[in-house]
Design an enzyme around this catalytic site. Structure first.
Site, PDB file in Angstrom:
ATOM      1  N   HIS A  86       0.822  -1.214   0.000  1.00  0.00           N
ATOM      2  CA  HIS A  86       0.000   0.000   0.000  1.00  0.00           C
ATOM      3  C   HIS A  86       0.861   1.271   0.000  1.00  0.00           C
ATOM      4  O   HIS A  86       0.718   2.152  -0.844  1.00  0.00           O
ATOM      5  CB  HIS A  86      -0.881   0.032   1.247  1.00  0.00           C
TER       6      HIS A  86
HETATM    7  C1  BDR Z   1      -2.751   1.079   5.322  1.00  0.00           C
HETATM    8  O1  BDR Z   1      -3.009   0.608   6.631  1.00  0.00           O
HETATM    9  C2  BDR Z   1      -1.821   0.204   7.231  1.00  0.00           C
HETATM   10  O2  BDR Z   1      -1.971  -1.012   7.900  1.00  0.00           O
HETATM   11  C3  BDR Z   1      -0.781   0.132   6.163  1.00  0.00           C
HETATM   12  O3  BDR Z   1       0.478   0.495   6.680  1.00  0.00           O
HETATM   13  C4  BDR Z   1      -1.255   1.099   5.122  1.00  0.00           C
HETATM   14  O4  BDR Z   1      -0.767   2.396   5.345  1.00  0.00           O
HETATM   15  C5  BDR Z   1      -3.512   0.183   4.350  1.00  0.00           C
HETATM   16  O5  BDR Z   1      -4.876   0.228   4.612  1.00  0.00           O
END
Ligand code: BDR
Ligand code: CA
Length: 313
Positions: free
Chosen positions: A239
């Site tokens: 992500h």
């Molecule tokens: C986001 O949530 C976190 O767990 C990850 O680091 C990312 O930034 C994804 O939904």
């Protein structure tokens, strides 16, 4: 000329990879890292940011700690099941060699933004608490940023509820405050980050990298457990790296300028992002919403840059 960047984050395994990607990329000049509570508590996200800077041998990059909790409501949970109790489980990284700087994250961002008005991109890959506080407390400095590249939001399915993505879910009031700010905001949401995938073979290859291999592959294998549980596939979503990659190579994502609203109610859709792609609400466009991703361009960039960083250490 390299784009000056500050990374506001909650490491977090994918945050750690995103930091490494940024440090590995000559297109970016990482001025500072700031941390926020999110995936795990602030003490852990701060220690983890420092552990990653140690891994990359970047004692020159300052790290400042920010908000310990969201603006209004403290959510019922965090992401420690996904990232482990430490936030970087599986990495095997030692305790950091140094502490954060004395300055608060907001003061550090404000000082840097005012020193280079209109130039610095803030990459916000955790909950938006620090960013909203900056907008509220230091509006002149917030306005002096060139823009804010956010990993957050979901138009077609969340990961904390059927509608809400983690970073927005954790502090919806902060996300809404940032969206109302008038800044140049881009949202890189789950709709594209769920296509930003590394698979088990990629991780096996990363394990062989000098210096970085054990830590990077170890944490990604830990992170993969939850992905296998949820999605039934041996993959990991990157992500946060996708938001960083867009700063390195703007051809990776295409986006639409539209109105995005956050549900800040306390009902089941809390933290949902309502993305008005067709302009049917009549709201003024307030964000660029990432719509398509060149998956292979992203994946090869990430793998190549991690390899280059490893070779340089
Ligand atoms: C986001 O949530 C976190 O767990 C990850 O680091 C990312 O930034 C994804 O939904
Ligand atoms: Ca994150």
């Amino acid at each position: 000329m390299a784009t000056p960047v500050i990374i506001d984050c909650d490491p977090g395994i994918d945050d750690a990879i995103a930091i490494l990607l940024a440090l590995a990329s000559p297109e970016l000049d990482v001025l500072a890292i700031t941390t926020v509570a999110g995936n795990v508590p602030l003490a852990n996200t701060t220690a983890n940011g420092l552990r990653v800077l140690d891994l990359a041998r970047r004692a020159d990059v300052p790290l400042a700690a920010g908000a310990t909790r969201p603006l209004v409501h403290v959510p019922a949970g965090d992401s420690s099941e996904t990232h482990g109790e430490t936030g970087l489980d599986g990495s095997g990284l030692p305790d950091p060699s140094r502490g954060p700087v004395a300055e608060h994250a907001i003061d550090l961002i404000a000082r840097l933004a005012l020193a280079q008005p209109g130039e610095i991109m803030l990459a916000a890959v955790g909950p938006l608490t620090n960013v909203a506080l900056l907008a509220a407390l230091r509006p002149e400095a917030f306005a002096a940023l060139r823009g804010v590249m956010v990993m957050g939001g979901a138009a077609s399915g969340g990961n904390m509820s059927p509608y809400a993505e983690f970073n927005v879910w954790f502090d919806p009031e902060a996300a809404e405050r940032v969206l109302q700010s008038g800044q140049n905001v881009t949202l890189v949401g789950l709709d594209v980050t769920r296509q930003a995938i590394l698979n088990a073979t990629d991780i096996d290859a990363l394990a062989l990298l000098p210096q970085l291999g054990p830590a990077v592959a170890g944490m990604l294998r830990f992170y993969m457990r939850k992905h296998v549980h949820w999605y039934g596939e041996e993959i990991v979503y990157q992500h946060d790296s996708l938001a960083i990659a867009q700063l390195i190579d703007p051809a990776i994502l295409s986006s639409r300028h539209c109105h995005v609203l956050v549900d800040t109610g306390l009902g089941p859709a809390r933290g949902a992002t309502l993305v008005d792609r067709l302009g049917v609400y009549g709201g003024t466009p307030n964000a660029r919403w990432a719509e398509t991703v060149d998956v292979e361009r992203f994946r090869s960039l990430l793998l190549q840059r991690l390899a280059a960083l490893a070779a340089s250490l």
